[in-house]
Scaffold this active site. Sequence first.
Site, PDB file in Angstrom:
ATOM      1  N   LYS A   1       3.133  -3.132   5.728  1.00 23.63           N
ATOM      2  CA  LYS A   1       3.156  -3.015   4.267  1.00 23.63           C
ATOM      3  C   LYS A   1       4.532  -2.584   3.762  1.00 23.63           C
ATOM      4  O   LYS A   1       4.916  -2.909   2.632  1.00 23.63           O
ATOM      5  CB  LYS A   1       2.067  -2.050   3.793  1.00 23.63           C
ATOM      6  CG  LYS A   1       0.635  -2.611   3.923  1.00 23.63           C
ATOM      7  CD  LYS A   1       0.435  -3.904   3.135  1.00 23.63           C
ATOM      8  CE  LYS A   1      -1.030  -4.208   2.859  1.00 23.63           C
ATOM      9  NZ  LYS A   1      -1.220  -5.567   2.279  1.00 23.63           N
TER      10      LYS A   1
ATOM     11  N   TYR B   1      -0.203  -1.000  10.244  1.00 20.66           N
ATOM     12  CA  TYR B   1      -0.422  -1.402   8.844  1.00 20.66           C
ATOM     13  C   TYR B   1       0.704  -0.896   7.947  1.00 20.66           C
ATOM     14  O   TYR B   1       1.211  -1.629   7.095  1.00 20.66           O
ATOM     15  CB  TYR B   1      -1.778  -0.844   8.406  1.00 20.66           C
ATOM     16  CG  TYR B   1      -2.186  -1.092   6.984  1.00 20.66           C
ATOM     17  CD1 TYR B   1      -2.677  -2.338   6.574  1.00 20.66           C
ATOM     18  CD2 TYR B   1      -2.137  -0.073   6.034  1.00 20.66           C
ATOM     19  CE1 TYR B   1      -3.097  -2.539   5.260  1.00 20.66           C
ATOM     20  CE2 TYR B   1      -2.552  -0.264   4.732  1.00 20.66           C
ATOM     21  CZ  TYR B   1      -3.034  -1.500   4.353  1.00 20.66           C
ATOM     22  OH  TYR B   1      -3.449  -1.701   3.053  1.00 20.66           O
TER      23      TYR B   1
ATOM     24  N   SER C   1       0.863  -1.185   0.000  1.00 19.08           N
ATOM     25  CA  SER C   1       0.000   0.000   0.000  1.00 19.08           C
ATOM     26  C   SER C   1       0.896   1.229   0.000  1.00 19.08           C
ATOM     27  O   SER C   1       2.036   1.174   0.504  1.00 19.08           O
ATOM     28  CB  SER C   1      -0.859  -0.020   1.272  1.00 19.08           C
ATOM     29  OG  SER C   1      -1.398   1.258   1.535  1.00 19.08           O
TER      30      SER C   1
HETATM   31  N1  LIG Z   1      -8.676  -0.895  -1.101  1.00 20.29           N
HETATM   32  C1  LIG Z   1      -7.599  -0.124  -1.056  1.00 20.29           C
HETATM   33  O1  LIG Z   1      -7.666   1.091  -1.281  1.00 20.29           O
HETATM   34  C2  LIG Z   1      -6.253  -0.729  -0.751  1.00 20.29           C
HETATM   35  C3  LIG Z   1      -5.133   0.107  -0.799  1.00 20.29           C
HETATM   36  C4  LIG Z   1      -3.884  -0.426  -0.538  1.00 20.29           C
HETATM   37  C5  LIG Z   1      -3.737  -1.768  -0.246  1.00 20.29           C
HETATM   38  N2  LIG Z   1      -4.849  -2.563  -0.185  1.00 20.29           N
HETATM   39  C6  LIG Z   1      -4.631  -3.971   0.149  1.00 20.29           C
HETATM   40  O2  LIG Z   1      -5.288  -4.787  -0.786  1.00 20.29           O
HETATM   41  C7  LIG Z   1      -5.624  -6.034  -0.165  1.00 20.29           C
HETATM   42  C8  LIG Z   1      -7.080  -6.373  -0.427  1.00 20.29           C
HETATM   43  O3  LIG Z   1      -7.909  -5.391   0.165  1.00 20.29           O
HETATM   44  P1  LIG Z   1      -9.346  -4.986  -0.404  1.00 20.29           P
HETATM   45  O4  LIG Z   1      -9.365  -3.519  -0.487  1.00 20.29           O
HETATM   46  O5  LIG Z   1      -9.678  -5.796  -1.605  1.00 20.29           O
HETATM   47  O6  LIG Z   1     -10.253  -5.409   0.841  1.00 20.29           O
HETATM   48  P2  LIG Z   1     -11.673  -6.184   0.919  1.00 20.29           P
HETATM   49  O7  LIG Z   1     -12.073  -6.095   2.342  1.00 20.29           O
HETATM   50  O8  LIG Z   1     -12.589  -5.686  -0.141  1.00 20.29           O
HETATM   51  O9  LIG Z   1     -11.291  -7.677   0.541  1.00 20.29           O
HETATM   52  C9  LIG Z   1     -10.359  -8.406   1.306  1.00 20.29           C
HETATM   53  C10 LIG Z   1     -10.808  -9.857   1.417  1.00 20.29           C
HETATM   54  O10 LIG Z   1      -9.793 -10.534   2.139  1.00 20.29           O
HETATM   55  C11 LIG Z   1     -10.385 -11.265   3.222  1.00 20.29           C
HETATM   56  N3  LIG Z   1      -9.435 -11.259   4.328  1.00 20.29           N
HETATM   57  C12 LIG Z   1      -9.027 -10.194   5.052  1.00 20.29           C
HETATM   58  N4  LIG Z   1      -8.184 -10.568   6.005  1.00 20.29           N
HETATM   59  C13 LIG Z   1      -8.044 -11.924   5.879  1.00 20.29           C
HETATM   60  C14 LIG Z   1      -7.303 -12.886   6.574  1.00 20.29           C
HETATM   61  N5  LIG Z   1      -6.554 -12.540   7.628  1.00 20.29           N
HETATM   62  N6  LIG Z   1      -7.365 -14.167   6.176  1.00 20.29           N
HETATM   63  C15 LIG Z   1      -8.129 -14.526   5.120  1.00 20.29           C
HETATM   64  N7  LIG Z   1      -8.888 -13.641   4.429  1.00 20.29           N
HETATM   65  C16 LIG Z   1      -8.838 -12.356   4.807  1.00 20.29           C
HETATM   66  C17 LIG Z   1     -11.668 -10.537   3.558  1.00 20.29           C
HETATM   67  O11 LIG Z   1     -12.622 -11.409   4.178  1.00 20.29           O
HETATM   68  C18 LIG Z   1     -12.108 -10.026   2.191  1.00 20.29           C
HETATM   69  O12 LIG Z   1     -12.971 -10.921   1.545  1.00 20.29           O
HETATM   70  C19 LIG Z   1      -5.265  -5.889   1.310  1.00 20.29           C
HETATM   71  O13 LIG Z   1      -4.000  -6.462   1.555  1.00 20.29           O
HETATM   72  C20 LIG Z   1      -5.199  -4.386   1.488  1.00 20.29           C
HETATM   73  O14 LIG Z   1      -4.375  -4.019   2.568  1.00 20.29           O
HETATM   74  C21 LIG Z   1      -6.093  -2.082  -0.440  1.00 20.29           C
END
Ligand SMILES: NC(=O)c1ccc[n+]([C@@H]2O[C@H](COP(=O)([O-])OP(=O)(O)OC[C@H]3O[C@@H](n4cnc5c(N)ncnc54)[C@H](O)[C@@H]3O)[C@@H](O)[C@H]2O)c1
Length: 274
Positions: A169, A165, A152
Amino acid sequence: MGKLAGKVALVTGSGRGIGRSTALKLASEGAAIVVNDMDEGPAAAVIDEIKSGGGKAVACVGNVAAADFGDRMVKTALETFKGVDVIVCNAGYTLDTVVQKMSDADFQTMLDVHVVAPFRLLRAASEPIRLLAKKEAAEGREIFRKVVLISSVSGTRGNPGQINYSSAKAAVTGMTRTMAKEWGRYKVNVNCVAFGYINTRLSQAFDAGDDVSIAVEGRKVAAGIPKAIADAAKSMIPVGRAGTPDEAADSIYLFCCPESNYVSGQVLEVTGGS
Ligand SMILES: NC(=O)c1ccc[n+]([C@@H]2O[C@H](COP(=O)([O-])OP(=O)(O)OC[C@H]3O[C@@H](n4cnc5c(N)ncnc54)[C@H](O)[C@@H]3O)[C@@H](O)[C@H]2O)c1
């Protein structure tokens, strides 16, 4: 024939958001997918979607932070699809607060989910990958495998309220560069995508009073971004909006396709230009 025909891809956190879109994208290019999520229902729905599109998928439900998770995920891939070709370490969530209020437990939990879990998954995959690479080398074949770690801009640039976090990251970028150097000999490309603002459940904008919390093993965890802050963040994005989960998955796919076989150890910020 898709670009990933015959490949086996492991995608953590693929029941929703970026992971879901990634699983669907890799499946649309022919990969068989091991779908993981800590929530069984969303994982099952993604598997149905992949199968109804003619693809192959199997579930490995559970929290990636569990000590035996990495071994279970790799075993599922080997037993069901007889291979490990692509690993996307995507599962995660946030536990935000300022440093003076951050508990030891919440700091450690973010390290466990975002750093220790990918480490254990890669460690579990190391011996099968070594043996496959050895066999392929003996046959004179050069087969590239792909690891994509998800970071991130909180990790690459910092973000207030996210000492746990952002530290986790940031560690992911070190893991990327080290594993690219360790696994080059096995023809494994290891890269990292660091996202900016992608519209998902995790980053949804909410109005005061809305409850957008998520459940993590029975614990209610805050999610989302207050609408005023979300609007301000979006107004700073050069392309004028947040990214979609499908766009995020497309950037992960860039590191999974054969065209990136000589690209390794890179951290790609996917931010819409900011
Ligand atoms: N959305 C953003 O803006 C953003 C920005 C930077 C990084 N990220 C990263 O992207 C990745 C996905 O995030 P997203 O935005 O799609 O979130 P989201 O909540 O839409 O989807 C994440 C999925 O992962 C599952 N999950 C979470 N923790 C878990 C665990 N410990 N074990 C098994 N399953 C787990 C959740 O149940 C969910 O279905 C994450 O690593 C997040 O930190 C997201």
